[in-house]
Design an enzyme around this catalytic site. Structure first.
Site, mmCIF file in Angstrom:
data_model
loop_
_atom_site.group_PDB
_atom_site.id
_atom_site.type_symbol
_atom_site.label_atom_id
_atom_site.label_comp_id
_atom_site.label_asym_id
_atom_site.label_seq_id
_atom_site.Cartn_x
_atom_site.Cartn_y
_atom_site.Cartn_z
ATOM 1 N N ALA A 160 -3.003 0.204 -7.348
ATOM 2 C CA ALA A 160 -3.298 1.639 -7.445
ATOM 3 C C ALA A 160 -2.029 2.438 -7.790
ATOM 4 O O ALA A 160 -1.216 1.989 -8.599
ATOM 5 C CB ALA A 160 -3.971 2.121 -6.163
ATOM 6 N N CYS A 161 -1.863 3.601 -7.172
ATOM 7 C CA CYS A 161 -0.751 4.481 -7.559
ATOM 8 C C CYS A 161 0.610 3.861 -7.286
ATOM 9 O O CYS A 161 1.619 4.321 -7.817
ATOM 10 C CB CYS A 161 -0.852 5.818 -6.838
ATOM 11 S SG CYS A 161 -2.267 6.774 -7.371
ATOM 12 N N ALA A 162 0.662 2.837 -6.438
ATOM 13 C CA ALA A 162 1.952 2.201 -6.133
ATOM 14 C C ALA A 162 2.273 1.078 -7.117
ATOM 15 O O ALA A 162 3.297 0.400 -6.979
ATOM 16 C CB ALA A 162 1.937 1.669 -4.704
#
Ligand code: COA
Length: 386
Positions: A160-162
């Site tokens: 995801a965003c990481a």
């Protein structure tokens, strides 16, 4: 999790691809509110009888105040703003044509290669680290590798965003295992998984692609370079940010549970979140991670010149920087790109690093930090080397 050994891997180039179509908050809200009027007119009888609730209008002021977002870029403005569609129109391409996600990644990768003064022959592997892959297989990274003419290997990963922090850590490991250089890309077409009919989240995301080139640091650097002093990764399960879209969705459709796309979008298969809970839970998780990471590698928070944080919400970033530094950070110390780009998932911290790393002298230290769904978080401590 990798602690500071010797700085044996460095970042030697970054690239950014920005789609041409920008949408301001005002434009987005005008379209959303026209949809609300249309919906409320259409279901006026049901609303009057109390069978369904009227939709409420969105506000550009609320969006900027609650998130810091002023605009976003998208691969298709018209589809997003069309109140009878409210989703980007991205026509399917033949298998012989490059896919959209690969194309934007290739654009960012070319810029990174130019910045590092390299060609495809200098790269041994491609890691595509992003929130949503265009398809199951072949891996996006293999298509990107092919389009660039890179010999070697490629694979996809999604945290995801990481994802970018995890992608840098993965590239670092591949280099320690023998690769000369790794290209790590973050193509994000977030508007394709955003529910533009949801007032709470219709403003959150934008589209973009970023690229980072990592190399073994055993030769003198030819261009600008950033030694990686250490990386740290962390995940903790949470249902507060989810996207349930996946390869089994068509099975549900066969059982008659498919959404009526116009009126009852199956929001479960698009981005959903409990924004307040995310805010409350992720801020301490990330600030503690950065603090303990810096502590473990012997770097004081106030010795960090800049924090290139994931770009989801301005106050969230201000809180994280304040908790890490023990004081407010200014915009130079914690640059902001989400006003122009909105949340671009895995690409956010890399856009910040790409656009805001001026003013560094050799030896200055910065932290790239990405976080998001999972929950997931990763920090990469870098020191300007040349
Ligand atoms: N326009 C106008 N008002 C709106 C609105 C909109 N588009 N969306 C919500 N509101 C209203 C709500 O109805 C609510 O009204 P109420 O107080 O009368 O109930 C009020 O504004 C506050 O809503 P809330 O959802 O609590 O706002 P918020 O301050 O939490 O901000 C986010 C919302 C999403 C910007 C914020 O929670 C956030 O960014 N959280 C972290 C998100 C994140 O990092 N996610 C990670 C994704 S990778």
């Amino acid at each position: 999790m990798t602690e500071q050994q010797s700085a044996d891997v460095r970042i030697i180039g970054t690239g950014l691809y920005t789609p041409p179509g920008a949408i301001t908050n005002e434009e987005l809200v005008e379209s959303f509110n026209a949809y609300v009027d249309q919906y409320n007119d259409r279901f006026a009888d049901d609303i009057a009888a109390g069978r369904i609730a009227a939709l409420e209008k969105s506000s550009a002021d609320f969006i900027e105040k609650a998130s810091g977002i002023k605009a976003r870029y998208t691969v298709d403005r018209e589809g997003v703003l069309d109140i009878n569609r409210m989703a980007p129109h991205i026509p399917a391409r033949d298998n012989e044509e490059i896919s959209v996600l690969a194309e934007i990644a290739v654009n960012a990768a070319r810029e990174a290669l130019r910045a590092a003064d390299l060609t495809a022959a200098d790269i041994d592997g491609v890691v595509c680290a992003a929130s949503n892959m265009q398809r199951g297989y072949p891996a996006m990274a293999v298509e990107i590798q092919d389009a660039l003419g890179i010999e070697g290997f490629g694979f996809d990963m999604n945290v995801a965003c990481a994802s970018a922090a995890f992608g840098i850590e993965t590239g670092l490991g591949l280099i320690r295992a023998g690769a000369r250089r790794i290209l790590m890309v973050n193509p994000e077409i977030c508007t394709a998984h955003l529910n533009f009919r949801d007032r709470d989240s219709h403003f959150i995301f934008g589209d973009v692609a970023t690229a980072v080139i990592l190399e073994r640091a055993d030769n003198p650097a030819q261009t600008e370079s950033w030694e990686i002093l250490g990386t740290r990764l962390l995940t903790k399960f949470s249902n507060n940010i989810r996207n349930n879209f996946g390869f089994m969705n068509h099975c549900e459709r066969e059982t008659g549970e498919a959404p009526d796309a116009q009126d009852t979008p199956n929001t479960d298969k698009l981005f959903i979140q409990e924004g307040r809970k995310v805010f409350k839970e992720v801020v301490p998780m990330v600030s503690e991670m950065i603090n303990s990471h810096l502590n473990d590698i012997g770097v004081g928070a106030n010795d960090v010149k800049r924090f290139w944080l994931h770009q989801a919400n301005l106050s969230m970033n201000e809180f994280i920087a304040r908790k890490v530094l023990g004081r407010d950070a200014n915009r130079e110390e914690a640059p902001v790109v989400l006003d122009e780009y909105a949340n671009t998932s895995s690409a956010g911290s890399i856009i910040a690093f790409h656009k805001h790393r001026d003013g560094f002298s050799v030896g200055d230290i910065g932290v790239i930090c990405a976080f998001g769904a999972g929950y997931s978080a990763g920090s990469v401590v870098v020191r300007k080397a040349s």
